[in-house]
Design a protein around this motif. Structure first.
Motif, mmCIF file in Angstrom:
data_model
loop_
_atom_site.group_PDB
_atom_site.id
_atom_site.type_symbol
_atom_site.label_atom_id
_atom_site.label_comp_id
_atom_site.label_asym_id
_atom_site.label_seq_id
_atom_site.Cartn_x
_atom_site.Cartn_y
_atom_site.Cartn_z
ATOM 1 N N UNK A 28 0.805 -1.215 0.000
ATOM 2 C CA UNK A 28 0.000 0.000 0.000
ATOM 3 C C UNK A 28 0.841 1.269 0.000
ATOM 4 N N UNK A 29 2.147 1.135 0.098
ATOM 5 C CA UNK A 29 3.025 2.304 0.184
ATOM 6 C C UNK A 29 3.080 3.035 -1.151
ATOM 7 N N UNK A 30 3.025 4.366 -1.080
ATOM 8 C CA UNK A 30 3.082 5.200 -2.281
ATOM 9 C C UNK A 30 3.811 6.486 -1.921
ATOM 10 N N UNK A 31 5.001 6.653 -2.444
ATOM 11 C CA UNK A 31 5.799 7.834 -2.135
ATOM 12 C C UNK A 31 5.225 9.122 -2.684
ATOM 13 N N UNK A 54 -8.604 4.973 2.504
ATOM 14 C CA UNK A 54 -10.065 4.955 2.624
ATOM 15 C C UNK A 54 -10.703 4.479 1.327
ATOM 16 N N UNK A 55 -10.215 4.986 0.209
ATOM 17 C CA UNK A 55 -10.757 4.574 -1.084
ATOM 18 C C UNK A 55 -10.455 3.099 -1.372
ATOM 19 N N UNK A 56 -9.234 2.688 -1.119
ATOM 20 C CA UNK A 56 -8.842 1.305 -1.386
ATOM 21 C C UNK A 56 -9.651 0.341 -0.531
ATOM 22 N N UNK A 110 -10.908 1.427 -7.173
ATOM 23 C CA UNK A 110 -9.587 1.155 -7.765
ATOM 24 C C UNK A 110 -8.509 1.977 -7.066
ATOM 25 N N UNK A 111 -7.304 1.466 -7.088
ATOM 26 C CA UNK A 111 -6.195 2.210 -6.478
ATOM 27 C C UNK A 111 -5.886 3.441 -7.320
ATOM 28 N N UNK A 122 -8.137 8.851 -10.747
ATOM 29 C CA UNK A 122 -8.404 7.664 -11.541
ATOM 30 C C UNK A 122 -8.412 8.179 -12.983
ATOM 31 N N UNK A 123 -7.246 8.103 -13.600
ATOM 32 C CA UNK A 123 -7.012 8.791 -14.875
ATOM 33 C C UNK A 123 -7.990 8.365 -15.960
#
Length: 280
Positions: free
Chosen positions: A169-172, A185-187, A192-193, A215-216
């Motif tokens: 779940x880590x996102x820099x 919260x969304x995940x 979708x991530x 969410x592109x």
């Protein structure tokens, strides 16, 4: 006089008398002193630990701050991997460190970014661990593969299951703990991530906005609005102008404030995604 300092050295050198030391200074740790009314910063507290035990290795949240991670409060406990007596303000861990898991920052021994992340993921709850690792990744990127090697090297240590849950779940790209909270919260709600820190440009290629998460494929985004959006008139005017441009470009951005209920935040994002063609 530099602070913190070793009290016995100051007395031995003649810089202070014992009476002056007792009346004008207070112990930060055993034998380590600061001015009586001085509020020590985290860096000063870490420096004090280094004076008290030069062989100790700073770990965990304090180590992440040494590597440049933001959002670390001055009063967090300083984690140590060392053979020292426990005392207030310190978390002492009896763990094994290999030579390549230790580095030096500003003359202080600290765990490497990878080992720091390894410890954060094992010792903290999922939400706190992801937020702390996000901040560390933002400041000093580390490779997930390095953490996998550490898990293999230290097979059987406490907290590996927690690490395995938190690490994916880590996102820099997350730039604050609240952004991490919003993304999780969304995940957790089954959405979708999202992609973090997405730059939107207009039809002429001009920069419009960097959105916290999007969410592109569906041109849906979400932003956590902090206090600056309420206290700065200039920021408010800029936000209004940018939102008009985003609407023209058919972007739907969910704006979240701290007073919003979780269910309402999720519902807004879910409805926007469904209206743009997403199917669970």
């Amino acid at each position: 006089m530099e602070i913190p300092f070793i009290g016995s050295d100051a007395v031995a050198d003649g810089r202070l008398t014992r009476a002056h030391l007792r009346s004008h200074y207070r112990p930060l740790y055993r034998g380590i002193y600061i001015p009586r009314h001085h509020q020590a910063s985290l860096r000063e507290r870490i420096a004090g630990v280094s004076l008290a035990s030069p062989s100790a290795v700073v770990a965990g949240v304090a180590a992440s701050a040494m590597h440049g991670a933001k959002w670390v409060e001055d009063d967090v406990p300083v984690e140590l991997v060392a053979a020292v007596r426990r005392q207030r303000g310190l978390i002492v861990r009896d763990e094994t460190l290999a030579e390549d898991e230790v580095t030096t920052v500003a003359g202080i021994r600290v765990t490497t970014p990878a080992r720091t992340a390894f410890d954060l993921g094992r010792h903290l709850s999922r939400g706190r661990a992801v937020a702390r690792m996000d901040a560390l990744m933002n400041a000093r990127p580390f490779a997930f593969e390095d953490l996998a090697l550490l898990a293999k090297r230290h097979r059987g240590v406490r907290g590996l299951r927690r690490l395995r849950v938190a690490l994916p779940l880590v996102d820099g790209g997350s730039e604050s703990p609240r952004e991490t909270w919003l993304r999780l919260l969304f995940i957790d709600a089954g959405l979708p991530r999202p992609t973090t820190q997405y730059v939107v440009r207009d039809e002429f290629g001009r920069y419009v906005r960097r959105i916290d998460m999007v969410w592109e494929d569906f041109k849906v985004g979400a932003e956590y609005d902090g206090e600056q959006h309420l206290t700065s008139r200039r920021q408010y005017v800029l936000d209004v102008q940018v939102r008009r441009t985003l609407q023209r470009l058919r972007w739907h951005v969910v704006h979240v404030i701290k007073e919003d209920a979780k269910a309402d935040i999720i519902a807004q994002a879910r409805d926007a995604l469904l209206s743009r063609g997403w199917r669970p």
